[in-house]
Write a protein that holds these residues in place. Sequence first.
Motif, mmCIF file in Angstrom:
data_model
loop_
_atom_site.group_PDB
_atom_site.id
_atom_site.type_symbol
_atom_site.label_atom_id
_atom_site.label_comp_id
_atom_site.label_asym_id
_atom_site.label_seq_id
_atom_site.Cartn_x
_atom_site.Cartn_y
_atom_site.Cartn_z
ATOM 1 N N ALA A 41 0.823 -1.212 0.000
ATOM 2 C CA ALA A 41 0.000 0.000 0.000
ATOM 3 C C ALA A 41 0.861 1.267 0.000
ATOM 4 N N ILE A 42 1.990 1.230 0.695
ATOM 5 C CA ILE A 42 2.911 2.380 0.694
ATOM 6 C C ILE A 42 3.469 2.589 -0.706
ATOM 7 N N ILE A 43 3.917 1.509 -1.322
ATOM 8 C CA ILE A 43 4.494 1.600 -2.669
ATOM 9 C C ILE A 43 3.453 2.105 -3.673
ATOM 10 N N LEU A 44 2.197 1.672 -3.506
ATOM 11 C CA LEU A 44 1.125 2.109 -4.407
ATOM 12 C C LEU A 44 0.564 3.484 -4.032
ATOM 13 N N ASN A 45 1.149 4.097 -2.992
ATOM 14 C CA ASN A 45 0.756 5.442 -2.551
ATOM 15 C C ASN A 45 -0.699 5.514 -2.069
ATOM 16 N N ARG A 46 -1.185 4.432 -1.447
ATOM 17 C CA ARG A 46 -2.551 4.390 -0.915
ATOM 18 C C ARG A 46 -2.603 4.781 0.559
ATOM 19 N N VAL A 47 -1.436 4.718 1.225
ATOM 20 C CA VAL A 47 -1.365 5.048 2.645
ATOM 21 C C VAL A 47 -0.148 5.921 2.901
ATOM 22 N N SER A 48 -0.192 6.599 4.047
ATOM 23 C CA SER A 48 0.962 7.374 4.508
ATOM 24 C C SER A 48 1.626 6.606 5.642
ATOM 25 N N LEU A 49 2.926 6.604 5.647
ATOM 26 C CA LEU A 49 3.679 5.947 6.713
ATOM 27 C C LEU A 49 3.660 6.839 7.942
ATOM 28 N N VAL A 50 3.276 6.267 9.090
ATOM 29 C CA VAL A 50 3.190 7.027 10.336
ATOM 30 C C VAL A 50 4.297 6.618 11.305
ATOM 31 N N ALA A 51 4.545 5.320 11.423
ATOM 32 C CA ALA A 51 5.583 4.818 12.339
ATOM 33 C C ALA A 51 6.151 3.522 11.773
ATOM 34 N N GLU A 52 7.362 3.187 12.222
ATOM 35 C CA GLU A 52 8.061 2.013 11.714
ATOM 36 C C GLU A 52 8.582 1.149 12.853
ATOM 37 N N TYR A 53 8.735 -0.145 12.569
ATOM 38 C CA TYR A 53 9.437 -1.058 13.467
ATOM 39 C C TYR A 53 10.937 -0.928 13.196
ATOM 40 N N ASP A 54 11.754 -1.580 14.003
ATOM 41 C CA ASP A 54 13.196 -1.574 13.783
ATOM 42 C C ASP A 54 13.615 -2.548 12.677
ATOM 43 N N GLN A 55 12.779 -3.570 12.400
ATOM 44 C CA GLN A 55 13.119 -4.565 11.390
ATOM 45 C C GLN A 55 13.182 -3.921 10.001
ATOM 46 N N VAL A 56 14.098 -4.428 9.199
ATOM 47 C CA VAL A 56 14.295 -3.919 7.844
ATOM 48 C C VAL A 56 13.975 -5.025 6.852
ATOM 49 N N VAL A 57 13.324 -4.646 5.747
ATOM 50 C CA VAL A 57 13.080 -5.575 4.646
ATOM 51 C C VAL A 57 13.754 -5.023 3.402
ATOM 52 N N ARG A 58 14.155 -5.947 2.541
ATOM 53 C CA ARG A 58 14.897 -5.539 1.344
ATOM 54 C C ARG A 58 14.327 -6.221 0.117
ATOM 55 N N SER A 59 14.367 -5.501 -0.978
ATOM 56 C CA SER A 59 14.129 -6.081 -2.295
ATOM 57 C C SER A 59 15.386 -5.770 -3.094
ATOM 58 N N PRO A 60 15.482 -6.209 -4.323
ATOM 59 C CA PRO A 60 16.689 -5.882 -5.091
ATOM 60 C C PRO A 60 16.923 -4.375 -5.239
ATOM 61 N N SER A 61 15.842 -3.594 -5.218
ATOM 62 C CA SER A 61 16.011 -2.156 -5.461
ATOM 63 C C SER A 61 15.642 -1.258 -4.283
ATOM 64 N N VAL A 62 15.015 -1.821 -3.236
ATOM 65 C CA VAL A 62 14.526 -0.982 -2.133
ATOM 66 C C VAL A 62 14.875 -1.612 -0.791
ATOM 67 N N THR A 63 15.291 -0.783 0.146
ATOM 68 C CA THR A 63 15.464 -1.188 1.542
ATOM 69 C C THR A 63 14.593 -0.262 2.373
ATOM 70 N N MET A 64 13.762 -0.851 3.248
ATOM 71 C CA MET A 64 12.919 -0.008 4.099
ATOM 72 C C MET A 64 12.632 -0.715 5.409
ATOM 73 N N ARG A 65 12.306 0.086 6.420
ATOM 74 C CA ARG A 65 11.900 -0.484 7.701
ATOM 75 C C ARG A 65 10.451 -0.935 7.597
ATOM 76 N N VAL A 66 10.110 -1.976 8.345
ATOM 77 C CA VAL A 66 8.753 -2.514 8.318
ATOM 78 C C VAL A 66 7.803 -1.483 8.933
ATOM 79 N N PRO A 67 6.698 -1.169 8.238
ATOM 80 C CA PRO A 67 5.761 -0.185 8.781
ATOM 81 C C PRO A 67 5.042 -0.709 10.023
ATOM 82 N N SER A 68 4.969 0.121 11.043
ATOM 83 C CA SER A 68 4.255 -0.215 12.269
ATOM 84 C C SER A 68 2.847 0.372 12.248
ATOM 85 N N VAL A 69 2.748 1.618 11.758
ATOM 86 C CA VAL A 69 1.447 2.307 11.684
ATOM 87 C C VAL A 69 1.375 3.022 10.335
ATOM 88 N N VAL A 70 0.237 2.853 9.646
ATOM 89 C CA VAL A 70 -0.014 3.577 8.404
ATOM 90 C C VAL A 70 -1.389 4.232 8.490
#
Length: 181
Positions: free
Chosen positions: A31-60
């Motif tokens: 939903a973040i990638i599709l611009n349907r939600v705004s990121l409000v808070a994040e967890y400490d865990q990180v997820v990666r794809s070949p082109s993107v690294t981001m923290r796991v969303p906690s609140v959207v």
Amino acid sequence: MAIQTLVLNSDFRPLSCNPPSSWHWKDAVTAIILNRVSLVAEYDQVVRSPSVTMRVPSVVALKQYQRLDGWPAFTRFNIYCRDKWLCQYCGRRFSSDALTFDHVQPRSRGGKSSWENIVAACAPCNHRKANRTPSEAGMKLLRPPYTPTRRELVMAAPRYPQSDVHHSWLDFLYWDSELES
């Protein structure tokens, strides 16, 4: 990783408090990638794809306001609530991360992803049924799938003690607010 992301309406209120409105973290990332939600808070865990690294969303927060009257959202968690965390074929209880969902009428045969065609199922039963109807697989449903009411889901949902949710959710769920006398 069975991490949930709290989902807020565009006014930053939870869509529901019991159970807290949540998505699996993968759905929140989508939903973040599709611009349907705004990121409000994040967890400490990180997820990666070949082109993107981001923290796991906690609140959207949803970008478009959702009216809360009518029927509940069609989500994996709500399917599990409706079915009371029971595999609808063998009747055993499972945790959310051990359940899957099954299309009663297989998608390959025109079955839709809807309340009336999806049930909670354990992986062994889901694999056993495979691409067949329950009758073709010699399996019986505990009860046919249906659209639940919001009230029914609230009654079926587990209670979430404050200690079981991430601290980033508390301000939005109002559990730490003092009550007025």
